[in-house]
Motif scaffolding. Sequence first.
Motif, PDB file in Angstrom:
ATOM      1  N   ALA A   1       0.847  -1.341  -0.238  1.00 40.10           N
ATOM      2  CA  ALA A   1      -0.168   0.002  -0.037  1.00 40.10           C
ATOM      3  C   ALA A   1       0.808   1.192  -0.024  1.00 40.10           C
ATOM      4  CB  ALA A   1      -1.063  -0.059   1.219  1.00 40.10           C
ATOM      5  N   ARG A   2       1.910   1.135   0.749  1.00 36.26           N
ATOM      6  CA  ARG A   2       2.679   2.474   0.733  1.00 36.26           C
ATOM      7  C   ARG A   2       3.516   2.746  -0.485  1.00 36.26           C
ATOM      8  NH1 ARG A   2       2.600   5.011   5.123  1.00 36.26           N
ATOM      9  NH2 ARG A   2       2.202   4.221   7.148  1.00 36.26           N
ATOM     10  N   LEU A   3       4.067   1.391  -0.942  1.00 36.17           N
ATOM     11  CA  LEU A   3       4.599   1.970  -2.310  1.00 36.17           C
ATOM     12  C   LEU A   3       3.762   2.197  -3.326  1.00 36.17           C
ATOM     13  CD1 LEU A   3       7.005  -1.677  -2.465  1.00 36.17           C
ATOM     14  CD2 LEU A   3       7.757   0.763  -2.011  1.00 36.17           C
ATOM     15  N   GLY A   4       2.727   1.916  -3.465  1.00 41.42           N
ATOM     16  CA  GLY A   4       1.635   2.541  -4.424  1.00 41.42           C
ATOM     17  C   GLY A   4       1.104   3.848  -4.107  1.00 41.42           C
ATOM     18  N   PHE A   5       0.886   4.024  -2.934  1.00 39.62           N
ATOM     19  CA  PHE A   5       0.157   5.337  -2.630  1.00 39.62           C
ATOM     20  C   PHE A   5       0.544   6.290  -1.697  1.00 39.62           C
ATOM     21  CE2 PHE A   5      -3.063   2.362  -4.309  1.00 39.62           C
ATOM     22  CZ  PHE A   5      -3.620   3.155  -5.552  1.00 39.62           C
ATOM     23  N   ASP A   6       1.979   6.090  -1.165  1.00 37.42           N
ATOM     24  CA  ASP A   6       2.480   6.891  -0.339  1.00 37.42           C
ATOM     25  C   ASP A   6       4.253   7.219  -0.689  1.00 37.42           C
ATOM     26  OD1 ASP A   6       3.040   8.338   1.816  1.00 37.42           O
ATOM     27  OD2 ASP A   6       3.402   6.676   3.260  1.00 37.42           O
ATOM     28  N   ARG A   7       4.860   6.361  -0.198  1.00 44.56           N
ATOM     29  CA  ARG A   7       6.223   6.575  -0.530  1.00 44.56           C
ATOM     30  C   ARG A   7       7.033   5.412  -1.148  1.00 44.56           C
ATOM     31  NH1 ARG A   7       8.805   8.156   4.900  1.00 44.56           N
ATOM     32  NH2 ARG A   7       7.036   6.656   5.689  1.00 44.56           N
ATOM     33  N   ASP A   8       8.166   5.678  -1.752  1.00 45.64           N
ATOM     34  CA  ASP A   8       9.213   4.475  -2.137  1.00 45.64           C
ATOM     35  C   ASP A   8      10.734   4.777  -1.914  1.00 45.64           C
ATOM     36  OD1 ASP A   8       9.361   6.257  -4.093  1.00 45.64           O
ATOM     37  OD2 ASP A   8       8.444   4.969  -5.566  1.00 45.64           O
ATOM     38  N   ASP A   9      10.628   5.615  -0.815  1.00 45.89           N
ATOM     39  CA  ASP A   9      12.082   6.053  -0.360  1.00 45.89           C
ATOM     40  C   ASP A   9      13.045   5.076   0.461  1.00 45.89           C
ATOM     41  OD1 ASP A   9      10.725   6.227   2.048  1.00 45.89           O
ATOM     42  OD2 ASP A   9      10.713   8.361   2.216  1.00 45.89           O
ATOM     43  N   PRO A  10      14.136   5.331   0.698  1.00 48.11           N
ATOM     44  CA  PRO A  10      15.021   4.370   1.475  1.00 48.11           C
ATOM     45  C   PRO A  10      14.419   4.070   2.809  1.00 48.11           C
ATOM     46  CG  PRO A  10      16.539   6.009   0.307  1.00 48.11           C
ATOM     47  CD  PRO A  10      15.011   6.517   0.146  1.00 48.11           C
ATOM     48  N   GLU A  11      13.766   4.943   3.432  1.00 49.62           N
ATOM     49  CA  GLU A  11      13.119   4.739   4.700  1.00 49.62           C
ATOM     50  C   GLU A  11      11.932   3.598   4.377  1.00 49.62           C
ATOM     51  OE1 GLU A  11      10.841   6.652   8.292  1.00 49.62           O
ATOM     52  OE2 GLU A  11      11.795   7.887   6.749  1.00 49.62           O
TER      53      GLU A  11
ATOM     54  N   CYS B   1      11.661   1.668   2.098  1.00 49.78           N
ATOM     55  CA  CYS B   1      12.240   0.432   1.505  1.00 49.78           C
ATOM     56  C   CYS B   1      13.333  -0.290   2.149  1.00 49.78           C
ATOM     57  CB  CYS B   1      12.469   0.569  -0.027  1.00 49.78           C
ATOM     58  SG  CYS B   1      11.441   0.950  -1.195  1.00 49.78           S
ATOM     59  N   GLU B   2      13.621   0.216   3.523  1.00 47.52           N
ATOM     60  CA  GLU B   2      14.553  -0.292   4.443  1.00 47.52           C
ATOM     61  C   GLU B   2      15.902  -0.294   3.821  1.00 47.52           C
ATOM     62  OE1 GLU B   2      12.999  -3.911   5.427  1.00 47.52           O
ATOM     63  OE2 GLU B   2      11.192  -3.092   6.321  1.00 47.52           O
ATOM     64  N   GLY B   3      16.297   1.031   3.149  1.00 48.73           N
ATOM     65  CA  GLY B   3      17.588   0.983   2.578  1.00 48.73           C
ATOM     66  C   GLY B   3      17.722   0.495   1.236  1.00 48.73           C
ATOM     67  N   LYS B   4      16.953  -0.223   0.749  1.00 49.29           N
ATOM     68  CA  LYS B   4      17.152  -1.187  -0.567  1.00 49.29           C
ATOM     69  C   LYS B   4      16.489  -0.032  -1.654  1.00 49.29           C
ATOM     70  CE  LYS B   4      16.634  -5.565   1.799  1.00 49.29           C
ATOM     71  NZ  LYS B   4      16.325  -5.173   3.068  1.00 49.29           N
ATOM     72  N   ASN B   5      16.888  -0.555  -3.004  1.00 46.03           N
ATOM     73  CA  ASN B   5      16.256  -0.113  -4.084  1.00 46.03           C
ATOM     74  C   ASN B   5      14.999  -0.532  -4.230  1.00 46.03           C
ATOM     75  OD1 ASN B   5      15.550  -0.928  -6.953  1.00 46.03           O
ATOM     76  ND2 ASN B   5      17.276   0.103  -7.444  1.00 46.03           N
ATOM     77  N   ALA B   6      13.881   0.446  -4.621  1.00 46.78           N
ATOM     78  CA  ALA B   6      12.469   0.242  -4.409  1.00 46.78           C
ATOM     79  C   ALA B   6      12.058  -1.000  -5.585  1.00 46.78           C
ATOM     80  CB  ALA B   6      11.684   1.286  -5.075  1.00 46.78           C
ATOM     81  N   GLN B   7      12.766  -1.168  -6.324  1.00 45.22           N
ATOM     82  CA  GLN B   7      12.305  -2.293  -7.221  1.00 45.22           C
ATOM     83  C   GLN B   7      12.987  -3.679  -6.624  1.00 45.22           C
ATOM     84  OE1 GLN B   7      10.570  -2.851  -9.602  1.00 45.22           O
ATOM     85  NE2 GLN B   7      11.185  -4.879 -10.173  1.00 45.22           N
ATOM     86  N   LEU B   8      13.839  -3.765  -5.869  1.00 43.62           N
ATOM     87  CA  LEU B   8      14.526  -4.766  -5.393  1.00 43.62           C
ATOM     88  C   LEU B   8      13.811  -5.217  -4.277  1.00 43.62           C
ATOM     89  CD1 LEU B   8      18.377  -4.605  -6.129  1.00 43.62           C
ATOM     90  CD2 LEU B   8      16.760  -5.954  -7.465  1.00 43.62           C
ATOM     91  N   PHE B   9      13.331  -3.952  -3.412  1.00 42.97           N
ATOM     92  CA  PHE B   9      12.519  -4.171  -2.466  1.00 42.97           C
ATOM     93  C   PHE B   9      11.184  -5.014  -2.445  1.00 42.97           C
ATOM     94  CE2 PHE B   9       9.614  -2.421   1.051  1.00 42.97           C
ATOM     95  CZ  PHE B   9      10.037  -3.125   2.001  1.00 42.97           C
ATOM     96  N   PHE B  10      10.591  -4.474  -3.807  1.00 42.79           N
ATOM     97  CA  PHE B  10       9.336  -5.159  -4.082  1.00 42.79           C
ATOM     98  C   PHE B  10       9.270  -6.674  -4.538  1.00 42.79           C
ATOM     99  CE2 PHE B  10       6.368  -6.313  -7.415  1.00 42.79           C
ATOM    100  CZ  PHE B  10       5.093  -5.891  -6.736  1.00 42.79           C
ATOM    101  N   GLU B  11      10.505  -7.009  -5.107  1.00 39.50           N
ATOM    102  CA  GLU B  11      10.769  -8.326  -5.404  1.00 39.50           C
ATOM    103  C   GLU B  11      11.023  -9.109  -4.061  1.00 39.50           C
ATOM    104  OE1 GLU B  11      14.268  -8.795  -7.827  1.00 39.50           O
ATOM    105  OE2 GLU B  11      13.402  -7.280  -9.524  1.00 39.50           O
ATOM    106  N   GLU B  12      11.518  -8.515  -3.033  1.00 37.65           N
ATOM    107  CA  GLU B  12      11.901  -9.125  -1.716  1.00 37.65           C
ATOM    108  C   GLU B  12      10.447  -9.521  -1.184  1.00 37.65           C
ATOM    109  OE1 GLU B  12      13.451  -7.512   2.464  1.00 37.65           O
ATOM    110  OE2 GLU B  12      15.050  -7.842   0.950  1.00 37.65           O
ATOM    111  N   LEU B  13       9.647  -8.455  -1.366  1.00 32.76           N
ATOM    112  CA  LEU B  13       8.153  -8.535  -0.624  1.00 32.76           C
ATOM    113  C   LEU B  13       7.445  -9.564  -1.335  1.00 32.76           C
ATOM    114  CD1 LEU B  13       7.068  -4.908  -0.367  1.00 32.76           C
ATOM    115  CD2 LEU B  13       7.625  -6.144   1.302  1.00 32.76           C
ATOM    116  N   SER B  14       7.833  -9.543  -2.769  1.00 27.60           N
ATOM    117  CA  SER B  14       7.024 -10.887  -3.488  1.00 27.60           C
ATOM    118  C   SER B  14       7.632 -12.346  -3.052  1.00 27.60           C
ATOM    119  CB  SER B  14       7.284 -10.583  -4.964  1.00 27.60           C
ATOM    120  OG  SER B  14       6.598  -9.269  -5.296  1.00 27.60           O
ATOM    121  N   ARG B  15       8.812 -12.261  -2.615  1.00 26.22           N
ATOM    122  CA  ARG B  15       9.147 -13.458  -2.107  1.00 26.22           C
ATOM    123  C   ARG B  15       8.888 -13.700  -0.832  1.00 26.22           C
ATOM    124  NH1 ARG B  15      14.199 -11.591  -4.737  1.00 26.22           N
ATOM    125  NH2 ARG B  15      14.946 -10.603  -2.746  1.00 26.22           N
TER     126      ARG B  15
END
Length: 575
Positions: free
Chosen positions: A488-498, A500-514
């Motif tokens: 929800a946050r990635l879609g409608f709020d923020r995708d900053d390092p905070e 995404c826990e210091g990760k690249n936004a795209q790679l963080f999304f992949e981690e969520l999917s795993r």
Amino acid sequence: MLLCRVLSRPRLPLVHLHRSLSVRSFIQPRRLIKFAVGTTLLTGTGFISYTIYESGPEIEKIRRTSYFWSRMIPVYLHYRYQQLYFKLFPAKSPEEEDEIWNKLHNKYCDYVLNVILHQRGVYIKLGQIASTRPDIIPKPYLKKFAQLQDGVPAQPGEYAREMIEQAFNKPLEEIFSEFNPKAVGAATIGQAHEARLKGSNKAVIIKIQYPEVQRLFGLDFSTLKKFVRLAQPEHAPLFDEFEKAFQIEFDFRREARALDIIGRNIMPRFPNIIIPRPTPGMATEFVIVMEKLDGTKLIDALKIEQARMAAEQGKTLEEFEQEMMAKYLSGELHREAKKRYTPSAFIVNMYASLIRTVNRLKNVYIYIYNHSIVPLLKRFPLEYNEERVFINPHEIIDLLNEVHAQEILLDGIFNADPHPGNIFLLKNGKIGLIDFGQVQELSLSHRLKLAKLIVLLAEGTKEEIVQQYISMGVVTRHMNPYVIEKLARLGFDRDDPETCEGKNAQLFFEELSRKDEVIKVPEGYLMAARVGILLRGLGTWLQLPHSTAQKWAPIAKQLLNTYKDTNEQLLTSPA
């Protein structure tokens, strides 16, 4: 997102595996390269055969699918091989790893761009999306993809003339007193030409659609979905939603209606926004004529402004961009944005007005000098001061977010494609918005649910956010609350390092999917999320990172307050 996956520099944790010498000698780079090449040939041949079989006997399908698979599979496997090698045998230092990745990016960026330009259609659309995310896409690709905003090779003028005369069933000279055969821009589905209407002599823009583009979109989406299922199955639900959204772009009569409706909704409420008016009676399925806006594309103005800032700091543009990106990825840019003082939109506008006035007075003096002293004393004439385009970062970000929140939440009809190539800084100081092909509509029920989510993202608890996003229709395999809240946050709020826990936004999304595979995304909301993502990408370019939820919350509250007595079922039932 697909391009982001293929092109993003992996930032995996350095797993220090204790391997014996025999293992390292067995998995040598030379052997791995031979293995990768062999795998590429076999996999490419297999998928080409599979795609040809699945796509039917049409020669065009065979040609385009074969072209894509034969060229992109080797690139994809080369990146995956390098990622695997670094996982097994980490580089000696981050600098060494960066150097190797940069060599790989430089090796393929021109190659991938040529594939995109050859295929056109949806490939260009994905490249445009990628070009707005400097936080995700490596710099070599970012530079190449920037030309996809408005530098796509166009069809010749005779082609445009033929399409216009066919659309209006008249010779071009009977419609326009002037016509520029050279396209002023070309992109995903067509190109644009400057002209003047016969009689009124009004300056207009003519948009012409490539007649084969709709057929190719359907074909290419079929090919890309196969690639997504192979390379990134977690993005399949998102890709299905994108396919539905893009299908509406092919009828320019719909765009003319959208320009008219959104223009009447927005311009009376936002006097600093200009939306071009369609010319009555001059819109067909493949051709549309509209008002011409006089100004500079925001993407061009940004390049000029960044070059000026770099020069003031004694740096090259490349050094300046690298420094800004390093600050973004480290989170420093966000911390600085909270601490430092930046002039308000009002102060910047006052300064810009003062500079314009001074320049106009100087030009009056130059005019008098050139027409009196120069001929009298045989002096060389002075050059006039050019009108400078001022970028007002706060005004741009605040105004664009407010306008699009108004469109999405209050009006229920919005333009889903506000990338920098579609935003103009006009000579009168206003902001122009163009290209309304990607217009979406949201029902009241959808808008109320989204408004509630926006307010909760800005002010609510994690538990409330998860509950609301589930009510909107998101489904994951394990319904993990942590994953759902982050989605929800990635879609409608923020995708900053905070976030995404210091990760690249795209790679963080992949981690969520795993952690928890996404089965279904909320239907109907994807393009609204895309608006927020594009505007956040623009904020990164302007060094003003921001929260979509914080920007949209006041208008979301306005909608919820208007319908506060609405049946709660509208807010809690699946969309």
